[in-house]
Scaffold this active site. Structure first.
Site, PDB file in Angstrom:
ATOM      1  N   GLN A 149     -20.669  11.024 -35.063  1.00  0.00           N
ATOM      2  CA  GLN A 149     -20.301  11.990 -36.095  1.00  0.00           C
ATOM      3  C   GLN A 149     -21.513  12.818 -36.499  1.00  0.00           C
ATOM      4  O   GLN A 149     -22.589  12.256 -36.760  1.00  0.00           O
ATOM      5  CB  GLN A 149     -19.753  11.279 -37.329  1.00  0.00           C
ATOM      6  CG  GLN A 149     -19.159  12.274 -38.322  1.00  0.00           C
ATOM      7  CD  GLN A 149     -18.760  11.647 -39.640  1.00  0.00           C
ATOM      8  OE1 GLN A 149     -19.610  11.195 -40.406  1.00  0.00           O
ATOM      9  NE2 GLN A 149     -17.469  11.617 -39.918  1.00  0.00           N
TER      10      GLN A 149
ATOM     11  N   ASN B  65      -6.622   7.218 -43.313  1.00  0.00           N
ATOM     12  CA  ASN B  65      -7.767   6.472 -43.836  1.00  0.00           C
ATOM     13  C   ASN B  65      -7.689   6.467 -45.371  1.00  0.00           C
ATOM     14  O   ASN B  65      -7.174   7.397 -45.964  1.00  0.00           O
ATOM     15  CB  ASN B  65      -9.070   7.153 -43.340  1.00  0.00           C
ATOM     16  CG  ASN B  65     -10.325   6.634 -44.021  1.00  0.00           C
ATOM     17  OD1 ASN B  65     -11.064   7.396 -44.644  1.00  0.00           O
ATOM     18  ND2 ASN B  65     -10.584   5.353 -43.900  1.00  0.00           N
TER      19      ASN B  65
ATOM     20  N   CYS C 256     -17.943  14.382 -46.367  1.00  0.00           N
ATOM     21  CA  CYS C 256     -18.956  13.755 -47.232  1.00  0.00           C
ATOM     22  C   CYS C 256     -19.008  14.450 -48.595  1.00  0.00           C
ATOM     23  O   CYS C 256     -19.200  15.660 -48.679  1.00  0.00           O
ATOM     24  CB  CYS C 256     -20.331  13.817 -46.556  1.00  0.00           C
ATOM     25  SG  CYS C 256     -21.576  13.065 -47.613  1.00  0.00           S
TER      26      CYS C 256
ATOM     27  N   ALA D 212     -22.396   5.512 -43.467  1.00  0.00           N
ATOM     28  CA  ALA D 212     -23.844   5.700 -43.472  1.00  0.00           C
ATOM     29  C   ALA D 212     -24.543   4.428 -43.934  1.00  0.00           C
ATOM     30  O   ALA D 212     -24.132   3.805 -44.916  1.00  0.00           O
ATOM     31  CB  ALA D 212     -24.205   6.860 -44.393  1.00  0.00           C
TER      32      ALA D 212
ATOM     33  N   ARG E 161     -14.222   0.259 -46.041  1.00  0.00           N
ATOM     34  CA  ARG E 161     -14.782  -0.769 -46.934  1.00  0.00           C
ATOM     35  C   ARG E 161     -14.208  -2.160 -46.710  1.00  0.00           C
ATOM     36  O   ARG E 161     -14.895  -3.153 -46.949  1.00  0.00           O
ATOM     37  CB  ARG E 161     -14.589  -0.321 -48.393  1.00  0.00           C
ATOM     38  CG  ARG E 161     -15.491   0.852 -48.764  1.00  0.00           C
ATOM     39  CD  ARG E 161     -15.074   1.502 -50.054  1.00  0.00           C
ATOM     40  NE  ARG E 161     -13.773   2.150 -49.923  1.00  0.00           N
ATOM     41  CZ  ARG E 161     -13.119   2.715 -50.920  1.00  0.00           C
ATOM     42  NH1 ARG E 161     -13.631   2.695 -52.135  1.00  0.00           N
ATOM     43  NH2 ARG E 161     -11.935   3.283 -50.718  1.00  0.00           N
TER      44      ARG E 161
ATOM     45  N   LYS F 243     -13.232  14.655 -39.326  1.00  0.00           N
ATOM     46  CA  LYS F 243     -12.874  13.720 -40.402  1.00  0.00           C
ATOM     47  C   LYS F 243     -13.054  14.468 -41.709  1.00  0.00           C
ATOM     48  O   LYS F 243     -14.128  15.021 -41.957  1.00  0.00           O
ATOM     49  CB  LYS F 243     -13.753  12.471 -40.349  1.00  0.00           C
ATOM     50  CG  LYS F 243     -13.433  11.477 -41.466  1.00  0.00           C
ATOM     51  CD  LYS F 243     -14.067  10.128 -41.192  1.00  0.00           C
ATOM     52  CE  LYS F 243     -13.791   9.132 -42.288  1.00  0.00           C
ATOM     53  NZ  LYS F 243     -14.588   9.367 -43.503  1.00  0.00           N
TER      54      LYS F 243
ATOM     55  N   ASP G 188      -8.235   3.258 -48.617  1.00  0.00           N
ATOM     56  CA  ASP G 188      -7.635   2.186 -49.416  1.00  0.00           C
ATOM     57  C   ASP G 188      -6.831   1.168 -48.618  1.00  0.00           C
ATOM     58  O   ASP G 188      -5.931   0.529 -49.174  1.00  0.00           O
ATOM     59  CB  ASP G 188      -6.762   2.767 -50.543  1.00  0.00           C
ATOM     60  CG  ASP G 188      -7.584   3.559 -51.561  1.00  0.00           C
ATOM     61  OD1 ASP G 188      -8.832   3.535 -51.453  1.00  0.00           O
ATOM     62  OD2 ASP G 188      -6.987   4.178 -52.452  1.00  0.00           O
TER      63      ASP G 188
HETATM   64  C1  LIG Z   1     -21.147   2.902 -47.476  1.00  0.00           C
HETATM   65  C2  LIG Z   1     -20.260   4.035 -47.001  1.00  0.00           C
HETATM   66  C3  LIG Z   1     -20.786   5.005 -46.178  1.00  0.00           C
HETATM   67  C4  LIG Z   1     -19.971   6.035 -45.696  1.00  0.00           C
HETATM   68  N1  LIG Z   1     -20.491   6.940 -44.816  1.00  0.00           N
HETATM   69  C5  LIG Z   1     -19.672   7.852 -44.217  1.00  0.00           C
HETATM   70  C6  LIG Z   1     -20.140   8.675 -43.157  1.00  0.00           C
HETATM   71  O1  LIG Z   1     -21.305   8.594 -42.724  1.00  0.00           O
HETATM   72  N2  LIG Z   1     -19.255   9.562 -42.608  1.00  0.00           N
HETATM   73  C7  LIG Z   1     -17.957   9.663 -43.043  1.00  0.00           C
HETATM   74  O2  LIG Z   1     -17.189  10.475 -42.529  1.00  0.00           O
HETATM   75  N3  LIG Z   1     -17.486   8.884 -44.041  1.00  0.00           N
HETATM   76  C8  LIG Z   1     -18.305   7.971 -44.600  1.00  0.00           C
HETATM   77  N4  LIG Z   1     -17.808   7.113 -45.539  1.00  0.00           N
HETATM   78  C9  LIG Z   1     -16.370   7.198 -45.898  1.00  0.00           C
HETATM   79  C10 LIG Z   1     -15.554   6.224 -45.027  1.00  0.00           C
HETATM   80  O3  LIG Z   1     -15.650   6.555 -43.673  1.00  0.00           O
HETATM   81  C11 LIG Z   1     -14.080   6.232 -45.460  1.00  0.00           C
HETATM   82  O4  LIG Z   1     -13.559   7.521 -45.294  1.00  0.00           O
HETATM   83  C12 LIG Z   1     -13.882   5.825 -46.920  1.00  0.00           C
HETATM   84  O5  LIG Z   1     -14.664   4.694 -47.250  1.00  0.00           O
HETATM   85  C13 LIG Z   1     -12.402   5.537 -47.231  1.00  0.00           C
HETATM   86  O6  LIG Z   1     -11.918   4.502 -46.393  1.00  0.00           O
HETATM   87  P1  LIG Z   1     -11.770   2.964 -46.929  1.00  0.00           P
HETATM   88  O7  LIG Z   1     -10.917   3.010 -48.158  1.00  0.00           O
HETATM   89  O8  LIG Z   1     -11.167   2.232 -45.768  1.00  0.00           O
HETATM   90  O9  LIG Z   1     -13.161   2.499 -47.252  1.00  0.00           O
HETATM   91  C14 LIG Z   1     -18.613   6.112 -46.074  1.00  0.00           C
HETATM   92  C15 LIG Z   1     -18.094   5.123 -46.910  1.00  0.00           C
HETATM   93  C16 LIG Z   1     -18.889   4.095 -47.364  1.00  0.00           C
HETATM   94  C17 LIG Z   1     -18.285   3.033 -48.255  1.00  0.00           C
END
Ligand SMILES: Cc1cc2nc3c(=O)[nH]c(=O)nc-3n(C[C@H](O)[C@H](O)[C@H](O)COP(=O)(O)O)c2cc1C
Length: 319
Positions: free
Chosen positions: A70, A202, A101, A18, A227, A141, A204
């Site tokens: 999504q 997904n 979420c 988001a 991230r 998801k 980390d």
């Molecule tokens: C700024 C931000 C916004 C996110 N917005 C969403 C979102 O809109 N929908 C969703 O399913 N996950 C959202 N997430 C979660 C990510 O899709 C992901 O599942 C989570 O960051 C873990 O993955 P990572 O360790 O690769 O960051 C968001 C994460 C971050 C950091």
């Protein structure tokens, strides 16, 4: 890796985020090698009310395909209607349902990961959405459960599969954990063992080598990166090289990163208009402009700038 009839040329997926994964950011990640990209989560209520801001969040370009949109919501009827409208108006390749979420503003209304506490509601939403868009695959998801005493993985896998879901992305933390602690990759492995559905791991992945570790530990079919891509879209070109057995290109030097940031900003101005772009880009400055002498001063000057001319002249003065 296939999701329904969609063949991904690489098992590398950009996570929905988001306020981040708008067209300009998705474009950069796609150029670098993301095989599938997702929109940020979009409110089903906003979609059926045809709220202009909400519909703008769904817009995408042909270059981005395959792309998933999504959606989130708490009502099976509204979610189904929203999915149908998204399909009819925009024709994305995938509809993804957000059951992950953890933000209280969303879960208090029964949306996002609140469904992990009410699996009957999850069934109803899932079935309704799948039936409303028979033309394209619907994916989910999710997180692992509401809290550590209520982990729903892997038991929900069969329910989702029989509802007609075509792939599951698991971020193996609980809602209560939010982003604390570690993503428990064992849960991805258990989910993979429990179902024939493609599983997208997904959580980390911090560097390209983590992708290989995740594949090895979980046997998942694809990985989703969130991230690690912030201010770092070339993460995908490094990951792509690693997966293709080619030498991993080095992370670009700071000056190249700044040129990239300028390009990102210019795309944002074209897509969102100057006012919104100058607001939205500020968080990206924090991610791009770091790791060199004087970076924090530059960031400070950028985030206190009020218009694109000032921002661009600061960026150009260091590039
Ligand atoms: C700024 C931000 C916004 C996110 N917005 C969403 C979102 O809109 N929908 C969703 O399913 N996950 C959202 N997430 C979660 C990510 O899709 C992901 O599942 C989570 O960051 C873990 O993955 P990572 O360790 O690769 O960051 C968001 C994460 C971050 C950091």
């Amino acid at each position: 890796m296939k999701i329904g009839k969609i063949d991904l040329n690489l098992p590398l997926i950009l996570a929905p985020m988001a306020g981040v994964t708008d067209y300009p950011f998705r474009l950069l990640c796609k150029e670098q090698g993301a095989a599938l990209v997702f929109s940020e989560f979009v409110s089903a209520d906003g979609i059926i009310r045809e709220n202009a801001k909400t519909l703008k969040m769904i817009k995408f370009t042909e270059f981005e395909r395959p792309i998933g949109i999504q959606i989130f919501g708490d009502s099976p009827e509204v979610m189904a209607q929203a999915a149908k409208m998204v399909y009819n108006k925009f024709s994305p390749d995938i509809i993804d349902i957000n059951y992950g979420c953890p933000v209280p503003k969303i879960t208090k209304k029964g949306a996002g990961s609140a469904a992990l506490k009410d699996l009957c509601l999850m069934d109803d939403i899932t079935l309704a959405v799948v039936e409303s868009v028979p033309e394209i695959p619907v994916t989910v998801k999710m997180r692992a459960g509401w809290d550590s005493s209520n982990i729903v993985i892997p038991k929900v896998a069969n329910r989702l599969e029989s509802a007609g879901i075509k792939a599951i992305t698991l971020h193996p933390r609980t809602t209560k954990q939010s982003y604390s602690g570690k993503a428990d990759w064992n849960l991805i492995r258990r989910l993979k063992e429990a179902t024939n559905l493609p599983i997208i791991g997904n959580g980390d992945i911090k560097n390209p080598e983590d992708i290989l570790r995740m594949f090895e530990k979980t046997n998942c079919d694809a990985v989703m990166i969130g991230r690690a891509s912030l201010g770092n879209p070339w993460f995908f070109s490094q990951a792509k090289a690693l997966l293709s057995g080619r030498p991993v290109p080095p992370t670009p030097p700071h000056l190249d990163k700044i040129s990239y940031c300028i390009r990102h900003f210019n795309h944002m101005i074209d897509w969102h208009g100057e006012k919104r772009a100058t607001d939205l880009i500020k968080k990206h400055f924090g991610w791009y402009i770091k790791g060199f002498d004087g970076a924090s001063k530059v960031r400070q000057a950028l985030v206190t700038s009020r218009n694109k001319e000032t921002m661009l002249s600061i960026l150009n003065s260091i590039s």
